[in-house]
Motif scaffolding. Sequence first.
Motif, PDB file in Angstrom:
ATOM      1  N   VAL A 304      47.481  42.051  30.248  1.00  0.00           N
ATOM      2  CA  VAL A 304      48.981  40.663  29.250  1.00  0.00           C
ATOM      3  C   VAL A 304      49.073  40.587  29.887  1.00  0.00           C
ATOM      4  CG1 VAL A 304      51.089  41.638  27.890  1.00  0.00           C
ATOM      5  CG2 VAL A 304      49.529  43.608  28.025  1.00  0.00           C
ATOM      6  N   ILE A 305      49.213  38.886  29.157  1.00  0.00           N
ATOM      7  CA  ILE A 305      49.850  37.731  29.219  1.00  0.00           C
ATOM      8  C   ILE A 305      51.460  37.750  28.271  1.00  0.00           C
ATOM      9  CG2 ILE A 305      49.794  35.542  29.999  1.00  0.00           C
ATOM     10  CD1 ILE A 305      46.893  35.992  30.509  1.00  0.00           C
ATOM     11  N   THR A 306      52.642  37.707  28.966  1.00  0.00           N
ATOM     12  CA  THR A 306      53.006  37.850  27.675  1.00  0.00           C
ATOM     13  C   THR A 306      55.014  37.036  28.625  1.00  0.00           C
ATOM     14  OG1 THR A 306      54.764  39.275  26.265  1.00  0.00           O
ATOM     15  CG2 THR A 306      53.828  39.872  28.473  1.00  0.00           C
ATOM     16  N   THR A 307      55.891  37.334  27.811  1.00  0.00           N
ATOM     17  CA  THR A 307      57.430  36.286  28.367  1.00  0.00           C
ATOM     18  C   THR A 307      58.092  37.440  28.788  1.00  0.00           C
ATOM     19  OG1 THR A 307      57.232  36.400  25.657  1.00  0.00           O
ATOM     20  CG2 THR A 307      57.135  34.435  26.511  1.00  0.00           C
ATOM     21  N   PRO A 308      59.021  37.174  29.373  1.00  0.00           N
ATOM     22  CA  PRO A 308      59.873  38.161  30.310  1.00  0.00           C
ATOM     23  C   PRO A 308      60.737  38.463  29.598  1.00  0.00           C
ATOM     24  CG  PRO A 308      60.224  36.308  30.714  1.00  0.00           C
ATOM     25  CD  PRO A 308      59.121  35.777  30.501  1.00  0.00           C
ATOM     26  N   VAL A 309      60.727  38.276  27.851  1.00  0.00           N
ATOM     27  CA  VAL A 309      61.719  39.214  27.105  1.00  0.00           C
ATOM     28  C   VAL A 309      61.898  40.345  26.720  1.00  0.00           C
ATOM     29  CG1 VAL A 309      61.736  36.342  25.855  1.00  0.00           C
ATOM     30  CG2 VAL A 309      60.220  38.674  24.639  1.00  0.00           C
ATOM     31  N   SER A 310      62.977  40.636  26.215  1.00  0.00           N
ATOM     32  CA  SER A 310      63.206  42.188  26.020  1.00  0.00           C
ATOM     33  C   SER A 310      62.948  43.244  27.394  1.00  0.00           C
ATOM     34  CB  SER A 310      62.947  43.073  24.746  1.00  0.00           C
ATOM     35  OG  SER A 310      63.634  44.208  24.220  1.00  0.00           O
ATOM     36  N   VAL A 311      62.210  44.381  27.047  1.00  0.00           N
ATOM     37  CA  VAL A 311      61.410  45.242  27.782  1.00  0.00           C
ATOM     38  C   VAL A 311      60.094  44.394  28.043  1.00  0.00           C
ATOM     39  CG1 VAL A 311      59.984  46.452  26.227  1.00  0.00           C
ATOM     40  CG2 VAL A 311      61.012  47.803  28.268  1.00  0.00           C
ATOM     41  N   LEU A 312      59.753  43.228  27.862  1.00  0.00           N
ATOM     42  CA  LEU A 312      58.262  42.766  28.618  1.00  0.00           C
ATOM     43  C   LEU A 312      58.292  42.642  29.918  1.00  0.00           C
ATOM     44  CD1 LEU A 312      57.047  40.601  25.564  1.00  0.00           C
ATOM     45  CD2 LEU A 312      56.675  42.640  26.288  1.00  0.00           C
ATOM     46  N   GLY A 313      59.282  42.394  30.389  1.00  0.00           N
ATOM     47  CA  GLY A 313      59.667  41.566  31.860  1.00  0.00           C
ATOM     48  C   GLY A 313      59.066  42.861  32.433  1.00  0.00           C
ATOM     49  N   GLN A 314      59.620  43.748  32.612  1.00  0.00           N
ATOM     50  CA  GLN A 314      60.381  45.180  33.078  1.00  0.00           C
ATOM     51  C   GLN A 314      58.733  46.168  33.412  1.00  0.00           C
ATOM     52  OE1 GLN A 314      63.503  47.676  32.367  1.00  0.00           O
ATOM     53  NE2 GLN A 314      62.245  49.534  32.834  1.00  0.00           N
ATOM     54  N   MET A 315      57.873  46.006  31.608  1.00  0.00           N
ATOM     55  CA  MET A 315      56.356  46.373  31.457  1.00  0.00           C
ATOM     56  C   MET A 315      55.837  45.785  32.624  1.00  0.00           C
ATOM     57  SD  MET A 315      56.176  46.824  27.423  1.00  0.00           S
ATOM     58  CE  MET A 315      55.031  47.542  27.401  1.00  0.00           C
ATOM     59  N   ILE A 316      55.565  44.678  32.686  1.00  0.00           N
ATOM     60  CA  ILE A 316      54.379  43.719  32.885  1.00  0.00           C
ATOM     61  C   ILE A 316      54.793  44.133  35.117  1.00  0.00           C
ATOM     62  CG2 ILE A 316      52.921  41.634  33.909  1.00  0.00           C
ATOM     63  CD1 ILE A 316      52.508  42.998  30.777  1.00  0.00           C
ATOM     64  N   ILE A 317      56.028  44.117  35.274  1.00  0.00           N
ATOM     65  CA  ILE A 317      55.898  44.084  36.931  1.00  0.00           C
ATOM     66  C   ILE A 317      55.663  45.560  36.916  1.00  0.00           C
ATOM     67  CG2 ILE A 317      58.126  44.196  38.234  1.00  0.00           C
ATOM     68  CD1 ILE A 317      59.338  42.188  36.912  1.00  0.00           C
ATOM     69  N   ASP A 318      56.406  46.619  36.381  1.00  0.00           N
ATOM     70  CA  ASP A 318      56.094  48.648  37.082  1.00  0.00           C
ATOM     71  C   ASP A 318      54.430  48.566  36.473  1.00  0.00           C
ATOM     72  OD1 ASP A 318      58.583  48.312  36.782  1.00  0.00           O
ATOM     73  OD2 ASP A 318      59.248  49.860  35.209  1.00  0.00           O
ATOM     74  N   SER A 319      54.315  48.224  35.598  1.00  0.00           N
ATOM     75  CA  SER A 319      52.474  48.059  35.828  1.00  0.00           C
ATOM     76  C   SER A 319      51.728  47.093  36.134  1.00  0.00           C
ATOM     77  CB  SER A 319      52.561  48.164  33.810  1.00  0.00           C
ATOM     78  OG  SER A 319      52.279  46.596  33.791  1.00  0.00           O
ATOM     79  N   LYS A 320      52.953  46.431  36.627  1.00  0.00           N
ATOM     80  CA  LYS A 320      50.893  46.090  37.354  1.00  0.00           C
ATOM     81  C   LYS A 320      50.237  45.770  36.977  1.00  0.00           C
ATOM     82  CE  LYS A 320      53.171  47.107  41.775  1.00  0.00           C
ATOM     83  NZ  LYS A 320      53.062  48.291  43.098  1.00  0.00           N
ATOM     84  N   SER A 321      50.352  44.758  35.767  1.00  0.00           N
ATOM     85  CA  SER A 321      48.885  44.612  34.822  1.00  0.00           C
ATOM     86  C   SER A 321      48.479  43.499  33.969  1.00  0.00           C
ATOM     87  CB  SER A 321      48.916  45.526  34.111  1.00  0.00           C
ATOM     88  OG  SER A 321      49.930  45.846  33.199  1.00  0.00           O
ATOM     89  N   GLY A 322      49.622  42.299  34.375  1.00  0.00           N
ATOM     90  CA  GLY A 322      49.225  41.734  33.299  1.00  0.00           C
ATOM     91  C   GLY A 322      50.612  39.802  34.372  1.00  0.00           C
ATOM     92  N   ALA A 323      50.566  39.543  33.743  1.00  0.00           N
ATOM     93  CA  ALA A 323      51.463  38.510  34.262  1.00  0.00           C
ATOM     94  C   ALA A 323      52.370  38.097  33.257  1.00  0.00           C
ATOM     95  CB  ALA A 323      50.571  36.878  34.680  1.00  0.00           C
ATOM     96  N   LEU A 324      52.933  37.376  33.573  1.00  0.00           N
ATOM     97  CA  LEU A 324      54.427  37.281  33.344  1.00  0.00           C
ATOM     98  C   LEU A 324      54.806  35.009  33.025  1.00  0.00           C
ATOM     99  CD1 LEU A 324      57.423  39.038  34.320  1.00  0.00           C
ATOM    100  CD2 LEU A 324      56.440  38.817  32.015  1.00  0.00           C
ATOM    101  N   LEU A 325      54.624  34.520  31.684  1.00  0.00           N
ATOM    102  CA  LEU A 325      54.782  33.267  31.201  1.00  0.00           C
ATOM    103  C   LEU A 325      56.072  32.746  32.038  1.00  0.00           C
ATOM    104  CD1 LEU A 325      53.678  32.950  27.993  1.00  0.00           C
ATOM    105  CD2 LEU A 325      52.347  32.759  30.255  1.00  0.00           C
ATOM    106  N   GLU A 326      56.400  31.892  32.166  1.00  0.00           N
ATOM    107  CA  GLU A 326      57.195  30.810  33.087  1.00  0.00           C
ATOM    108  C   GLU A 326      58.397  29.629  32.018  1.00  0.00           C
ATOM    109  OE1 GLU A 326      56.288  28.787  36.977  1.00  0.00           O
ATOM    110  OE2 GLU A 326      55.878  30.104  37.402  1.00  0.00           O
ATOM    111  N   GLU A 327      57.697  29.807  31.395  1.00  0.00           N
ATOM    112  CA  GLU A 327      57.506  28.732  30.212  1.00  0.00           C
ATOM    113  C   GLU A 327      56.657  28.963  29.141  1.00  0.00           C
ATOM    114  OE1 GLU A 327      59.228  25.620  30.443  1.00  0.00           O
ATOM    115  OE2 GLU A 327      59.076  24.993  32.707  1.00  0.00           O
ATOM    116  N   ARG A 328      57.351  29.312  27.819  1.00  0.00           N
ATOM    117  CA  ARG A 328      56.582  29.503  26.334  1.00  0.00           C
ATOM    118  C   ARG A 328      55.154  28.055  25.777  1.00  0.00           C
ATOM    119  NH1 ARG A 328      58.438  30.010  21.921  1.00  0.00           N
ATOM    120  NH2 ARG A 328      56.274  31.418  20.548  1.00  0.00           N
ATOM    121  N   ASN A 329      54.657  27.783  26.706  1.00  0.00           N
ATOM    122  CA  ASN A 329      54.172  26.682  26.274  1.00  0.00           C
ATOM    123  C   ASN A 329      52.349  26.791  27.015  1.00  0.00           C
ATOM    124  OD1 ASN A 329      53.669  26.388  29.407  1.00  0.00           O
ATOM    125  ND2 ASN A 329      55.329  24.726  29.209  1.00  0.00           N
ATOM    126  N   ALA A 330      51.143  26.083  26.377  1.00  0.00           N
ATOM    127  CA  ALA A 330      50.246  26.402  26.966  1.00  0.00           C
ATOM    128  C   ALA A 330      49.702  25.659  28.411  1.00  0.00           C
ATOM    129  CB  ALA A 330      49.224  24.964  25.781  1.00  0.00           C
TER     130      ALA A 330
END
Length: 385
Positions: A304-330
């Motif tokens: 999963v590649i997503t933004t760190p909004v709401s619970v998403l940041g915690q989900m990606i960090i805890d699961s170690k299964s994706g990446a968080l976007l620094e900014e919402r752009n291409a």
Amino acid sequence: MRLLVFSHKECWESDASPTKWATDGGFAMHMDYLSKLFDETRIIVPQIDRMPKGEVFFTNNTITILPVNVWIKRGMFNKLFMPFWLLFYLPKFIYEIMKCDAIHAPIPSNIGTIGFMLAHLFQKPLYIRHCGNWFVQRTKAEQFWHWYMEKFAGGKKVFLTTGGSKESPSLKNKHIQWIFSSSLTLQEIESFDTKRNWDNPFRCCIVCRQEKGKGTEIVIEALYKMKEKGINFTFDVVGDGSYLEELKRYAIEMQVEEQVRFYGKLNHEEVLKVLQKNNFFIYPTASEGFPKVVLEAMSQGLLVITTPVSVLGQMIIDSKSGALLEERNAENVIKSINLLLSDTNKLSEMSKNAIGYSKQFTLEAWANEIGSHLEKAWNVKLNRI
């Protein structure tokens, strides 16, 4: 114990359904599992004509659907006529309230608001589930719901809000608690074949209601920029919405229409089949509560590649299964894809991490967690799953 539910979720009659009623999205699954805690569940919902795509059945035979007609669905006239609508249906609502032992009102919802106000008036045990972004109140209604929950949570009023954090949702009222959301059974997750083709990883997807703020156009722009560099990803877009036609035009404008497939609305099983064909779930969303679809993607082994909004940041960090976007752009989407692909030896491990993490958030666990809150607050013994 008898539960009465007030919901805005549109439902329709369906001969294919075991209960003869259906809807779309996760509502039917939530009601199926929540109702297992109770002896009887009666649900007040607006009835519409049958929708041909994305149909999800109510399957628990302890559920009774109580349909009402909504005269005007949206806009200013909806608000103007709501008091007259309420007066018309009030005898029916009071009759049902007098027979029930407790009331559940999912919000945001006009009908849900009526439900919890009547529960308050008749002093019935009440469970509210706030399904939006708890920290954002853009309208007067959202401000009212937020105020009401902070003012009255506690005692026999159980107020949960979708999301997640190590800190409490409210500094004003410690009785408001987080609750996750799910559309997955443990059996569904465990039955999935975890093998994926990481030798050819260039498949990505998004599943959501196609509205501005979800970020589908950002992924389309990223496809265009990668295509210029000779990298051709396919992109599956699932979901309908007011922004869908504009997205189709934008894909043509960006000259990636052959790489993008628009599925429209699909039901739960169909969504899982699309997810299984992909490797990356890219979700550059601007605002969320607890997005079930991210868990669905994880359960099928997608990164999963997503933004760190709401619970998403915690989900990606805890699961170690994706990446968080620094900014919402291409550019940041491309950067995240390249980061994940830079170490192909870790892709399979991250995919397994995603599946393992999703097992914490099943419908069974969701219903049992709610049940534990209700038992403690209402001093009752519920059925357990």
